[in-house]
Design a protein around this motif. Structure first.
Motif, mmCIF file in Angstrom:
data_model
loop_
_atom_site.group_PDB
_atom_site.id
_atom_site.type_symbol
_atom_site.label_atom_id
_atom_site.label_comp_id
_atom_site.label_asym_id
_atom_site.label_seq_id
_atom_site.Cartn_x
_atom_site.Cartn_y
_atom_site.Cartn_z
ATOM 1 N N SER A 46 0.891 -1.228 0.117
ATOM 2 C CA SER A 46 0.168 0.330 0.065
ATOM 3 C C SER A 46 0.933 1.301 0.057
ATOM 4 O O SER A 46 0.441 2.513 -0.341
ATOM 5 N N VAL A 47 2.185 1.095 0.262
ATOM 6 C CA VAL A 47 2.926 2.338 0.083
ATOM 7 C C VAL A 47 4.367 2.320 -0.723
ATOM 8 O O VAL A 47 4.762 1.151 -1.028
ATOM 9 N N TYR A 48 4.480 3.341 -1.070
ATOM 10 C CA TYR A 48 5.833 3.315 -1.959
ATOM 11 C C TYR A 48 6.739 4.829 -1.838
ATOM 12 O O TYR A 48 6.089 5.886 -1.424
ATOM 13 N N LEU A 65 1.919 7.362 -2.062
ATOM 14 C CA LEU A 65 3.341 7.872 -1.898
ATOM 15 C C LEU A 65 3.542 8.367 -0.424
ATOM 16 O O LEU A 65 2.949 9.046 0.119
ATOM 17 N N ARG A 66 4.747 7.813 0.260
ATOM 18 C CA ARG A 66 5.083 7.970 1.613
ATOM 19 C C ARG A 66 6.515 7.878 1.505
ATOM 20 O O ARG A 66 7.408 6.975 1.407
ATOM 21 N N MET A 113 16.631 5.883 4.139
ATOM 22 C CA MET A 113 16.078 4.705 3.715
ATOM 23 C C MET A 113 15.458 4.176 4.871
ATOM 24 O O MET A 113 14.478 3.268 4.526
ATOM 25 N N ILE A 114 16.011 4.051 5.999
ATOM 26 C CA ILE A 114 15.471 3.109 7.093
ATOM 27 C C ILE A 114 14.167 3.552 7.405
ATOM 28 O O ILE A 114 13.326 2.528 7.702
ATOM 29 N N GLY A 115 13.652 4.754 7.448
ATOM 30 C CA GLY A 115 12.375 5.177 7.854
ATOM 31 C C GLY A 115 11.406 4.614 6.716
ATOM 32 O O GLY A 115 10.369 4.047 6.836
ATOM 33 N N ASP A 116 11.871 4.586 5.356
ATOM 34 C CA ASP A 116 11.023 4.276 4.255
ATOM 35 C C ASP A 116 11.030 2.945 4.138
ATOM 36 O O ASP A 116 9.872 2.180 3.936
ATOM 37 N N VAL A 117 12.157 2.301 4.621
ATOM 38 C CA VAL A 117 11.893 0.803 4.675
ATOM 39 C C VAL A 117 11.069 0.244 5.815
ATOM 40 O O VAL A 117 10.200 -0.645 5.556
ATOM 41 N N ASN A 118 11.180 0.917 6.790
ATOM 42 C CA ASN A 118 10.325 0.347 7.911
ATOM 43 C C ASN A 118 8.712 0.603 7.595
ATOM 44 O O ASN A 118 8.039 -0.145 8.090
ATOM 45 N N GLN A 119 8.418 1.833 7.038
ATOM 46 C CA GLN A 119 6.963 1.717 6.797
ATOM 47 C C GLN A 119 6.603 0.769 5.656
ATOM 48 O O GLN A 119 5.643 0.148 5.722
ATOM 49 N N VAL A 120 7.415 0.178 4.652
ATOM 50 C CA VAL A 120 7.310 -0.722 3.878
ATOM 51 C C VAL A 120 6.837 -1.898 4.540
ATOM 52 O O VAL A 120 6.042 -2.766 4.465
ATOM 53 N N LEU A 121 7.963 -2.382 5.402
ATOM 54 C CA LEU A 121 7.804 -3.411 6.385
ATOM 55 C C LEU A 121 6.401 -3.484 7.180
ATOM 56 O O LEU A 121 5.892 -4.534 7.510
ATOM 57 N N THR A 122 6.017 -2.241 7.487
ATOM 58 C CA THR A 122 5.001 -2.242 8.204
ATOM 59 C C THR A 122 3.473 -2.440 7.380
ATOM 60 O O THR A 122 2.541 -3.125 8.043
ATOM 61 N N GLY A 174 3.424 -2.750 3.856
ATOM 62 C CA GLY A 174 3.702 -3.604 2.715
ATOM 63 C C GLY A 174 3.816 -2.510 1.573
ATOM 64 O O GLY A 174 3.130 -1.503 1.515
ATOM 65 N N GLY A 175 4.525 -2.832 0.421
ATOM 66 C CA GLY A 175 4.763 -1.737 -0.653
ATOM 67 C C GLY A 175 6.058 -1.893 -1.149
ATOM 68 O O GLY A 175 6.869 -3.035 -1.355
ATOM 69 N N ILE A 176 6.806 -0.864 -1.571
ATOM 70 C CA ILE A 176 8.302 -0.830 -2.161
ATOM 71 C C ILE A 176 8.860 0.393 -1.629
ATOM 72 O O ILE A 176 8.475 1.625 -1.782
#
Ligand SMILES: O=P(O)(O)OC[C@H]1O[C@](O)(COP(=O)(O)O)[C@@H](O)[C@@H]1O
Ligand SMILES: [Mg+2]
Ligand SMILES: [Mg+2]
Length: 294
Positions: free
Chosen positions: A166-168, A196-197, A202-211, A213-215
């Motif tokens: 749901s987020v990218y 778009l988020r 990187m690590i904040g953006d990756v953590n929201q993908v892990l939370t 789903g997304g890329i």
């Protein structure tokens, strides 16, 4: 994984957790440029240097650590016998000025540096947001913790990337993306379930993908084919965490964990991590023209 390896990896995680409140407490007075550049040619913030020195001292002191390397120092430090630890002491430190999120990224390798993705025996990050989250990947499992007073408290055991993306978040300058990546980005953006988020760490953006789903992508550029993020400190560890949580990673054509290392400890790599469906789509769209600038 044998008990000794596991114990050493956990000791490294605990040491990073213990140092994290000190790193966090050191930020307010170190939001200025230090006046020096790191080996990648970026201006260092005082906080980058502070976090690197602190982690080098603590991790370098552990019996099970043989080498320490970070994106803030030119050479690999030989500190004893044991695993090699790579560190991005402050990922997203350009967020210090606008008071946005950042974190610390750690890779643990059972080989001398530069090592390969296959050599990883563990990886983790601490995310400094409203709370300090620590995500630790080891032995086929990712666990999420909150760090309180330097101690990890388990929040979610066996973190799994949500099935529905749901987020990218895509980094860099849009005019410098290759046409094929731009076409992929347009497709993702036009999906009504995707939002778009992008936060610039990187690590904040990756953590929201892990939370959610997304890329997350920090792609190749027409003027920098190797992208921006560094393989040993950022690419391999974040790919290991994402793949261990059931997601996928790619440099555009293959898993980041399969990217062949070079002798350059500061080598860069295009980074794409997230749901397998999106990574597959990306690779299918990049295949044809990955070598031709827009
Ligand atoms: O602001 P830019 O140049 O787009 O770069 C953002 C990217 O660069 C980074 O800040 C690089 O990491 P460092 O801050 O550790 O150098 C990533 O965290 C982030 O994804
Ligand atoms: Mg970084
Ligand atoms: Mg950094």
């Amino acid at each position: 994984m044998d008990g000794k390896t596991r114990a050493t990896v956990e000791e490294i995680f605990e040491t990073v957790a213990e140092a994290s409140p000190e790193i966090r407490a050191g930020l307010p007075s170190r939001r200025l440029k230090s006046g020096s550049e790191n080996p990648s040619g970026e201006k260092q913030m005082a906080a980058d240097v502070f976090a690197d020195d602190l982690l080098q001292a603590r991790l370098g002191n552990l019996d099970g650590v043989g080498q320490y390397a970070s994106e803030e120092r030119a050479e690999v430090d030989d500190v004893g016998e044991g695993f090699s630890v790579t560190v991005d002491p402050l990922d997203g430190s350009s967020n210090l000025k606008p008071n946005n999120t950042m974190g610390t990224v750690v890779g643990i390798y059972d080989a001398p540096l530069p090592a390969t993705g296959e050599d990883l025996v563990g990886a983790a990050y601490v995310l400094f947001g409203p709370v300090s989250t620590m995500m630790c990947a080891v032995d086929g499992q990712v666990d999420e913790y909150l760090v309180d007073n330097g101690v990890r408290n388990l929040v979610t055991e066996d973190v799994a990337l949500p099935d529905e993306p749901s987020v990218y978040g895509f980094g860099g300058r849009v005019p410098e993306w290759f046409d094929d990546f731009s076409a992929f980005a347009d497709e993702v953006a036009s999906d009504p379930s995707m939002k778009l988020r992008y936060g610039g760490a990187m690590i904040g953006d990756v953590n929201q993908v892990l939370t959610y789903g997304g890329i997350f992508s920090y792609p190749a550029f027409t003027n920098a084919r190797e992208g921006k993020l560094r393989l040993q400190y950022e690419g391999y560890p974040v790919a290991y965490i994402m793949e261990t949580a059931g997601g996928a990673s790619s440099d555009g054509t293959q898993s980041i964990l399969d990217v062949v290392k070079t002798d350059d400890i500061h080598a860069r790599v295009p980074v794409h991590v997230g749901n397998e469906s999106l990574i597959e789509k990306l690779e299918s769209m990049l295949d044809e023209s990955v070598d031709s600038p827009a």
